[in-house]
Design an enzyme around this catalytic site. Structure first.
Site, short mmCIF file in Angstrom:
data_model
loop_
_atom_site.label_atom_id
_atom_site.label_comp_id
_atom_site.label_asym_id
_atom_site.label_seq_id
_atom_site.Cartn_x
_atom_site.Cartn_y
_atom_site.Cartn_z
N GLY A 1 -6.20 -1.30 -7.71
CA GLY A 1 -5.02 -1.61 -8.53
C GLY A 1 -4.42 -0.43 -9.25
O GLY A 1 -3.72 -0.60 -10.25
N GLY B 1 -2.83 2.20 -7.39
CA GLY B 1 -1.84 2.86 -6.53
C GLY B 1 -2.40 3.92 -5.61
O GLY B 1 -1.65 4.72 -5.04
N GLY C 1 -4.20 3.31 -2.86
CA GLY C 1 -4.40 2.81 -1.49
C GLY C 1 -5.74 2.14 -1.25
O GLY C 1 -6.21 2.09 -0.11
N SER D 1 -6.59 -0.96 -1.25
CA SER D 1 -6.60 -2.17 -0.42
C SER D 1 -6.42 -1.82 1.06
O SER D 1 -7.10 -2.39 1.92
CB SER D 1 -5.59 -3.18 -0.98
OG SER D 1 -4.56 -3.42 -0.11
N ALA E 1 -7.27 1.08 2.50
CA ALA E 1 -8.50 1.75 2.95
C ALA E 1 -9.61 0.72 3.17
O ALA E 1 -10.36 0.80 4.15
CB ALA E 1 -8.93 2.80 1.92
N ASP F 1 0.79 2.95 3.82
CA ASP F 1 -0.53 3.26 3.23
C ASP F 1 -1.62 3.17 4.30
O ASP F 1 -2.51 4.03 4.39
CB ASP F 1 -0.88 2.26 2.11
CG ASP F 1 0.05 2.37 0.92
OD1 ASP F 1 1.06 3.09 1.01
OD2 ASP F 1 -0.24 1.73 -0.11
C1 MEV Z 1 2.63 1.09 -2.15
O1 MEV Z 1 1.58 2.05 -2.13
C2 MEV Z 1 3.85 1.63 -1.49
C3 MEV Z 1 5.09 0.71 -1.50
O2 MEV Z 1 6.14 1.48 -0.94
C4 MEV Z 1 4.87 -0.55 -0.72
C5 MEV Z 1 4.75 -0.31 0.78
O3 MEV Z 1 5.16 0.71 1.29
O4 MEV Z 1 4.24 -1.24 1.44
C6 MEV Z 1 5.48 0.36 -2.92
#
Ligand code: MEV
Length: 315
Positions: free
Chosen positions: A103, A105, A107, A109, A111, A151
């Site tokens: 949670g 940002g 990545g 989930s 990974a 991601d």
């Molecule tokens: C999330 O890490 C990146 C976003 O651009 C969503 C996505 O690309 O699926 C916010």
């Protein structure tokens, strides 16, 4: 027999959110991993063990009623698919171990989906990376239908990746790239932030289209600069990207504070990933790394990340 696989987290250097609407993004896999280990068990169950919770589900349950916490669904899905494909009647126990906090940002989930998919598939013979990527993304979209795939792709490939919804390519290796990552400690939901941007776009269609064009140009310039190693210019573009992310409403006061502090010593800084919390990244080299770590460390938890060149690994 046990089967293990691991995949790295990521940061988005340029283009988050806009990538959902077709703009190019540049991402970088980082040297923090999630590992999944799977083992066949005699009980007709799927058992998932992780630091953020355990879950047990019967081998067969109705498709519509996946049961359990939402974040577990991709793991159950890939496990059931692998068992079905192999005609295997036994169950699976899977352990997930993570160096990437969820949670924020980075990545986690994507990974985790990749590592889980590869580890459970590996019980019946290793599958090519492209196939694992396809399956992991399908599983991730069960809980986050708008995921652009960016991601998951960079985590599978490793290194630096240029990504659009139409395709992606690994960029020349810049393993010397160094980033200070600062965690705002505000947990966010990627899905909610993506929905927020969707609303912004619905209310401001023309402005959003113009922003997508600006972002495309900015990412184009960044691609050119990555090759040249011009960190001051690259950093300026990162800071410019932050302004766009602020405009679409995904930054927060805490993120703004971290970014402005980081901009005093680094080449440039921005939030990374979905925003609404999570992390900021600051571009540094040896000359300004310690200073940036020091000043960000006073207001957040921070560390230096290097580029991961391996991507998904069977280990
Ligand atoms: C999330 O890490 C990146 C976003 O651009 C969503 C996505 O690309 O699926 C916010």
């Amino acid at each position: 027999m046990k089967s293990s696989a691991s995949a790295p987290g990521k940061v988005i250097l340029f283009g988050e959110h806009f990538v959902v609407y077709g703009v190019r993004a540049i991402l970088c896999a980082i040297d923090k991993r999630i590992r999944a280990t799977s083992q066949l068990i005699d009980e007709k169950e799927i058992r998932i063990r992780s630091e953020i919770g355990d879950f047990e589900a019967p081998l067969h349950f109705p498709e519509a009623d996946q049961g359990g916490p939402r974040f577990m669904r991709p793991f159950l899905h890939v496990t059931r698919e692998a068992l079905r494909e192999a005609g295997e009647r036994r169950g699976v126990e899977m352990w997930l171990e993570s160096e990437i906090p969820p949670g924020i940002g980075l990545g986690s989930s994507s990974a985790a989906c990749l590592a889980a998919t590869a580890s459970v598939a590996g019980l019946f013979g290793k599958k090519p990376r492209e196939e694992i990527l396809r399956r992991a993304l399908e599983a991730e979209r069960l809980i986050f239908e708008d995921a652009s795939g960016a991601d998951t792709s960079v985590s599978a490939l490793g290194g630096l990746v240029s990504y659009t919804r139409d395709g992606f390519e690994r960029l020349g290796s810049r393993d010397e790239l160094a980033l200070v990552i600062a965690n705002s400690r505000q947990v966010h939901s990627t899905r909610e932030e993506v929905l927020k941007v969707r609303e912004f776009r619905a209310k401001n269609p023309e402005a959003f289209d113009a922003m997508c064009r600006d972002e495309e140009a900015l990412v184009g310039s960044a691609l050119g600069l990555l090759g040249s190693g011009n960190l001051p210019m690259l950093g300026q573009l990162m800071s410019k990207n932050q302004e766009m992310l602020k405009e679409i409403g995904v930054s927060t006061e805490k993120l703004d504070l971290l970014v402005s502090e980081a901009q005093k010593t680094s080449y440039g800084a921005k939030l990374t990933g979905a925003g609404g919390g999570g992390c900021v990244i600051a571009l540094v080299d040896k000359s300004n790394m310690a200073q940036t770590l020091d000043s960000l460390g006073k207001i957040g938890q921070c560390f230096v990340a290097k580029v991961d060149l391996d991507g998904l690994r069977y280990t």
